[in-house]
Design an enzyme around this catalytic site. Structure first.
Site, mmCIF file in Angstrom:
data_model
loop_
_atom_site.group_PDB
_atom_site.id
_atom_site.type_symbol
_atom_site.label_atom_id
_atom_site.label_comp_id
_atom_site.label_asym_id
_atom_site.label_seq_id
_atom_site.Cartn_x
_atom_site.Cartn_y
_atom_site.Cartn_z
ATOM 1 N N ARG A 37 23.931 22.304 128.015
ATOM 2 C CA ARG A 37 24.235 23.591 127.975
ATOM 3 C C ARG A 37 23.219 24.360 128.663
ATOM 4 N NH1 ARG A 37 26.623 24.403 121.794
ATOM 5 N NH2 ARG A 37 28.677 23.981 122.381
ATOM 6 N N LYS A 197 31.871 19.958 111.495
ATOM 7 C CA LYS A 197 32.234 21.261 111.281
ATOM 8 C C LYS A 197 33.687 21.228 110.806
ATOM 9 C CE LYS A 197 29.133 23.445 114.544
ATOM 10 N NZ LYS A 197 29.010 24.010 115.830
ATOM 11 N N GLY A 348 28.487 20.580 121.948
ATOM 12 C CA GLY A 348 27.202 20.370 121.920
ATOM 13 C C GLY A 348 26.661 19.025 121.699
ATOM 14 N N GLY A 371 34.288 23.615 119.501
ATOM 15 C CA GLY A 371 35.340 24.444 118.903
ATOM 16 C C GLY A 371 35.944 25.374 119.819
#
Ligand code: ADP
Ligand code: 3PG
Ligand code: MG
Length: 393
Positions: A37, A197, A348, A371
């Protein structure tokens, strides 16, 4: 089309407030476990430096509740220092008087990284006072944080409503690569979803199931679905209040004739002892915790993946950070990398896994969004990109 940094003229001497997504995995010793990232936003940072802008960078890291030294962006500042041939400062302070002073010292073509935006009160509620304070630090706002473009936070959304703005080069690249999936997915389109998540991803799954032809669910996500089907899941991670949503997704899939593949065997650890033994089981009994998918599940998932013309993968199939629970992620990742269809992988941790298992060569596009990418595929737009000005043609 959104305005990009290439459309901005006269950047010399201007303070550019740059929002990046530096939410990278960092271990307990402060070691960055995957730099994807950060590396992905380097072209934007380098472009701004070349234009002689004063670059003030904002990012969040993790989900801290207030200040937490383990969620400091300090290790990222150290990494940037090694990558950039210019001055790179780091501002530990959360006091805006001090931050303003540090920003005033930034030279043309230099960088100052501020501390984790989630340490500031009002970031996640997109508080107007915080948005204004952040905006007062710069002349122009640039958003390159594709991975966070689904979060209406002060640093991703609030500031953009106040300052002249543009998107960065990473954001532009992501939009170009993912838009074809949104507009016309090649079929069969298989979505492979895992990770932890659950609540934020379930919301999106409700409409992904309408777009995809089949849905493969692994990782911690799977247990809430299994629970919804009445299966025993022992001590595995579950979000009780999401059970009804899982049932709804399964019902939507059934009514549309879409396939949902859930694990049929598991790698579990004994939760009742201090030195837990690990074994492969078909049913997760009480006192057992599921940490990875089993061999039969891997085979079943790989078969479905091999038939796909298009794949989107987000979320590891297990607790891949530990070698004994990494096989599911590694094997499913291998199947995706070997699939002849067009493959997009995002998130990630998912990117960290792809790099750890050296699968990158077989992937067509590695997205920095998890997401965010899911929400983009689902809705065709993201709030923090919508808020950016259009290009003037
Ligand atoms: P991404 O960052 O790719 O979007 P997530 O953040 O949703 O993915 O999920 C990654 C995390 O999920 C990893 O830390 C991994 O250990 C965890 N995880 C996956 N499966 C399990 C499991 N069965 N039990 C506990 N944690 C899990
Ligand atoms: C991500 O890792 O998906 C983004 O950085 C957003 O993080 P969040 O889910 O904690 O908002
Ligand atoms: Mg993650």
């Amino acid at each position: 089309m959104k305005r990009t940094i290439k459309d901005l003229v006269g950047l010399r001497g201007k303070t550019v407030l740059l929002r990046t997504d530096f939410n990278v995995p960092i271990d307990e010793n402060g070691r960055i476990m995957d730099i994807t990232r950060i590396a992905s936003s380097l072209p934007t940072i380098k472009y701004l430096i070349k234009q002689k802008a004063k670059v003030v960078i904002l990012s969040h890291l993790g989900r801290p509740k207030g200040y937490d030294v383990h969620k400091s962006l300090w290790p990222v500042a150290m990494f940037l220092k090694g990558e950039l041939r210019c001055g790179v400062g780091f501002c530990h302070s959360l006091s805006f008087d001090e931050i303003k002073y540090r920003v005033s010292l930034v030279r043309e073509g230099s960088v100052l990284l501020l501390e984790n935006t989630r340490f500031f009160e009002g970031e996640e509620s997109c508080d107007m006072t915080l948005s204004k304070k952040l905006a007062s630090l710069g002349d122009i706002y640039v958003n390159d944080a594709f991975g966070t473009a689904h979060r209406r936070n002060a640093s991703t959304f609030g500031v953009a409503r106040i300052l002249p703005n543009a998107i960065g080069l990473l954001m532009e690249k992501e939009l170009k690569a993912i838009s074809p999936i949104v507009d016309e997915p090649k079929r069969p389109f298989v979505a492979v979803i895992g990770g932890a998540k659950v609540s934020s991803k379930l919301k999106v799954l409700k409409s992904i199931i309408k777009k995809a032809d089949s849905l493969i669910i692994g990782g911690a996500m799977a247990y809430t679905f299994l629970k919804a089907q009445g299966e025993s899941i022992g001590e595995s991670l579950v979000e009780e209040d999401m059970v009804d949503d899982c049932l709804e997704i399964l019902e939507i899939a059934k009514s549309l004739g879409k396939k949902v593949l859930l694990p049929i065997d598991h790698i579990v650890a004994d939760a009742s002892t201090k030195k837990p033994s690990v074994k492969e089981v078909k049913t997760i009994k009480e006192n057992m915790t599921g940490y990875d998918i089993g061999a039969e599940t891997i085979k079943m998932f790989a078969k479905e993946i091999s038939k796909a013309k298009q794949i989107f993968w987000n979320g590891p199939m297990g607790k891949y950070e530990e070698a004994r629970f990494s096989e599911g992620t590694c094997e499913v990742g291998n199947a995706i990398a070997n699939c002849k269809g067009f493959t997009v992988v995002g998130g990630g941790d998912t990117l960290a896994a792809v790099n750890q298992f050296e699968l990158g060569d077989g992937i067509d596009f590695m997205s920095t969004g998890g997401g965010a990418t899911m929400e983009f595929i689902e809705q065709g737009r993201l709030p923090c990109i919508e808020v950016i000005q259009e290009k003037i043609i």
